[in-house]
Design an enzyme around this catalytic site. Structure first.
Site: not given
Length: 301
Positions: A102, A129, A132, A220, A260, A288
């Protein structure tokens, strides 16, 4: 598939395989069935950015699968003292069975993969990502059964998650409309790549156009990690793009609203929508873990 750096590393069939595996693993977990398919295997988790969902979901996923996850704060590693990414990747490949990263720069996770003999997973970069989006596709399929003829509306900043969503929609044959202010559009190369894959992608500045008769609404945060210096400008520019009751009413009656997380209630999404009957954000967050379990098995088993 050796690594997952971009959604484009997956094919349609691989996505469906991963979703099928995730559903099976989710059902087994609910029944308390042991699935120690990664017993005695270790996953290294490199974090340059703070995290709630990514860290916890990957750690629990490895535990549920009988393996072990090691949290590696980049500042505490020799990476923070000048060791090259390539050397770090070479060494970790001798110890581990997989790496997630990450990171701030997409180039970092690409370099890790290029110099690794074990699978590397992009757990978020400034460009994409993919983890996700796998969870999101699992959630959409749970609520809508399939992807064909669905209309997915992204409202807000065309950021890294949006880039992966565009590619993911193209790969499963789902139409996507992105509504954002001028200057906040998703990556043009990503849009072109998605269209080359056969995706139906529309970019607009009008949120009402995007959400009209939509099956999925997606929000988001407007100020991502690294964008804090632009906070006031972003809040002003993106204010007309809040997902609120007015926008939800323009979508289909059975629309699902996704985010998310983490969410800034009152900014990109109103509290009444976040907590309302159309919201599936916490199912999405749970997924997830299930989607990443499937991914870990696919790459490390």
């Amino acid at each position: 598939m050796k690594h997952l750096i971009s959604m484009a590393d997956l094919t349609h069939d691989e996505i469906i395989e991963l979703l099928d595996m995730a559903e099976d693993l989710k059902e087994k977990r609910m029944r308390g069935k042991v699935t120690d398919l990664l017993k005695n295997k270790s996953l290294g988790m490199i974090f340059e950015k703070s995290s709630t969902r990514t860290r916890v979901s990957f750690e629990v996923a490895m535990c549920d699968l009988g393996g072990h996850a090691l949290y590696l704060n980049a500042k505490d590693m020799q990476l923070g003292r000048g060791e090259t990414i390539s050397d770090t990747s070479e060494v970790l490949s001798r110890y581990l069975y997989g790496i997630i990263a990450r990171v701030y720069s997409h180039d970092t996770v690409k370099q890790l993969a290029e110099n690794s003999s074990i699978p590397v997973i992009n757990a978020l970069s400034d460009h994409e990502h993919p983890c996700q989006i796998l969870a999101d596709l699992l959630t959409i399929r749970e609520y809508k059964n399939n992807f064909k003829d669905l209309k997915y509306a992204w409202v807000g900043d065309g950021n890294n998650v949006c880039n992966s969503a565009i590619l993911g929609c193209a790969l499963v044959d789902m139409e996507i409309l992105v509504a954002c202010p001028p200057g906040y559009e998703p990556d043009a190369d990503i849009v072109e790549q998605a269209r080359a894959l056969g995706g139906k992608v529309t970019i607009t500045n009008d949120p009402k156009e995007a959400v009209a008769n939509a099956d999925i609404l997606y929000a988001d945060v407007w100020v991502s990690m690294g964008d804090e210096d632009e906070r006031e400008k972003r809040l002003t520019d993106l204010a007309p793009y809040q997902i609120n009751s007015e926008l939800v009413e323009l979508a289909k009656p059975d629309v699902i609203v996704m985010h998310c997380l983490p969410a800034h209630r009152g900014e990109e999404i109103s509290a009444e929508v976040m907590d309302g009957p159309h919201s599936v954000v916490f199912d999405q967050a749970e997924n997830r873990m299930h989607a990443q379990k499937a991914l870990l098995l696919k790459l490390m088993a």
